[in-house]
Design a protein around this motif. Structure first.
Motif, PDB file in Angstrom:
ATOM      1  N   ASN A   1      41.625  35.748  41.249  1.00  0.00           N
ATOM      2  CA  ASN A   1      41.586  36.369  42.601  1.00  0.00           C
ATOM      3  C   ASN A   1      41.253  37.877  42.440  1.00  0.00           C
ATOM      4  OD1 ASN A   1      41.829  34.248  44.386  1.00  0.00           O
ATOM      5  ND2 ASN A   1      43.955  33.990  43.800  1.00  0.00           N
TER       6      ASN A   1
ATOM      7  N   ASN B   1      46.193  37.371  39.969  1.00  0.00           N
ATOM      8  CA  ASN B   1      45.792  38.252  41.060  1.00  0.00           C
ATOM      9  C   ASN B   1      45.422  39.627  40.391  1.00  0.00           C
ATOM     10  OD1 ASN B   1      46.075  36.071  42.802  1.00  0.00           O
ATOM     11  ND2 ASN B   1      48.299  36.355  42.786  1.00  0.00           N
TER      12      ASN B   1
ATOM     13  N   VAL C   1      49.974  41.205  47.416  1.00  0.00           N
ATOM     14  CA  VAL C   1      49.606  40.516  46.758  1.00  0.00           C
ATOM     15  C   VAL C   1      50.462  40.380  45.251  1.00  0.00           C
ATOM     16  CG1 VAL C   1      47.808  40.535  44.537  1.00  0.00           C
ATOM     17  CG2 VAL C   1      47.138  40.849  46.963  1.00  0.00           C
TER      18      VAL C   1
ATOM     19  N   THR D   1      52.517  36.948  44.057  1.00  0.00           N
ATOM     20  CA  THR D   1      52.255  36.861  42.501  1.00  0.00           C
ATOM     21  C   THR D   1      53.871  36.088  42.127  1.00  0.00           C
ATOM     22  OG1 THR D   1      50.432  38.161  42.305  1.00  0.00           O
ATOM     23  CG2 THR D   1      51.630  37.557  40.335  1.00  0.00           C
TER      24      THR D   1
END
Length: 243
Positions: A92, A141, A164, A168
């Protein structure tokens, strides 16, 4: 620059999805995964930029999509399934930077930022999850150093990257029993189109880059390949945990 050489073949034949593959860290990651034998599906909005990435290695295929659109997550995963029948790794990487002082923030601006940096990777991970479960795969990520330190004048960008990092950590614990690894990389200042894409004028971009380089002991900003090496290099442990 430290060059990381992953063990030959540890990703051979694996299928890797890389979002934001048209430039910068995404392009470098796509090339690095392909170089160790993976089948890479590079995803991005600009077909011309994706074509440039694909020309770097025959192991890179591309799929043009806006990861924020409603049908994109399912379409991306289905494209990988159609081509190779599996998904082993999701990177990502697609995201946007935004330097907006508090006095100038708007509801739409905040919404757009979180739609790309937080919602889109979440929904793509959900769409890929059945394949990742089957393959005992992994999610990487891309965060930022501003995910864990403040950014005056860019609070909502920092907040999105903090989100984010918490995604994670939470996914790593949630998915560990299914042997799905979830990690994040948090690059510092890295050469990419992010500052220009944030709408900053060229002279401001140049000044920011120079200020950042002056604060770094090596005297330069990072290169996309520096970050890509961290994504491709294997972990010492096979357990799920955030980096």
């Amino acid at each position: 620059m430290i060059t990381v050489h992953p063990p030959a073949g540890h990703l051979a034949g694996r299928v890797v999805l890389v979002t934001g593959a048209g430039s910068g860290i995404g392009r470098a990651a796509a090339i690095a995964f392909a170089a160790v034998g993976a089948h890479v599906l590079g995803i991005g909005r600009r077909q011309d930029a994706l074509a440039e990435t694909a020309r770097e290695h025959p192991g890179i295929d591309t799929f043009a999509a806006d990861v924020r659109s409603a049908g994109a997550p399912g379409a991306i995963v289905e494209e990988a399934r159609r081509r190779w029948g599996r998904v082993d790794v999701l990177v990502n990487n697609a995201g946007a930077a935004a330097l907006v002082p508090l006095a100038e923030v708007t509801s739409s601006g905040i919404g757009d930022l979180f739609a790309l940096n937080v919602t889109a990777p979440s929904l793509l991970a959900r769409a890929a999850l059945p394949h990742l479960r089957a393959m005992h795969g992994s999610i990487v990520n891309v965060s930022s150093t501003f995910g864990h330190r403040p950014l005056p004048g860019g609070s909502h960008y920092a907040a999105s990257k903090s989100a984010v990092e918490m995604l994670t950590r939470s996914w790593a614990l949630e998915l560990a029993p299914e042997r799905i690894r979830v990690n994040a990389v948090a690059p510092g200042p890295t050469e990419s189109e992010a500052l220009a894409s944030a709408g900053l004028p060229p002279d401001v971009v140049d000044r920011i880059k120079q200020d950042e380089a002056d604060r770094i002991p090596l005297g330069r900003r990072g290169l996309p390949a520096d970050v890509a090496a961290r994504k491709v290099a294997p972990r010492a442990s096979d357990r799920s945990h955030p980096s």
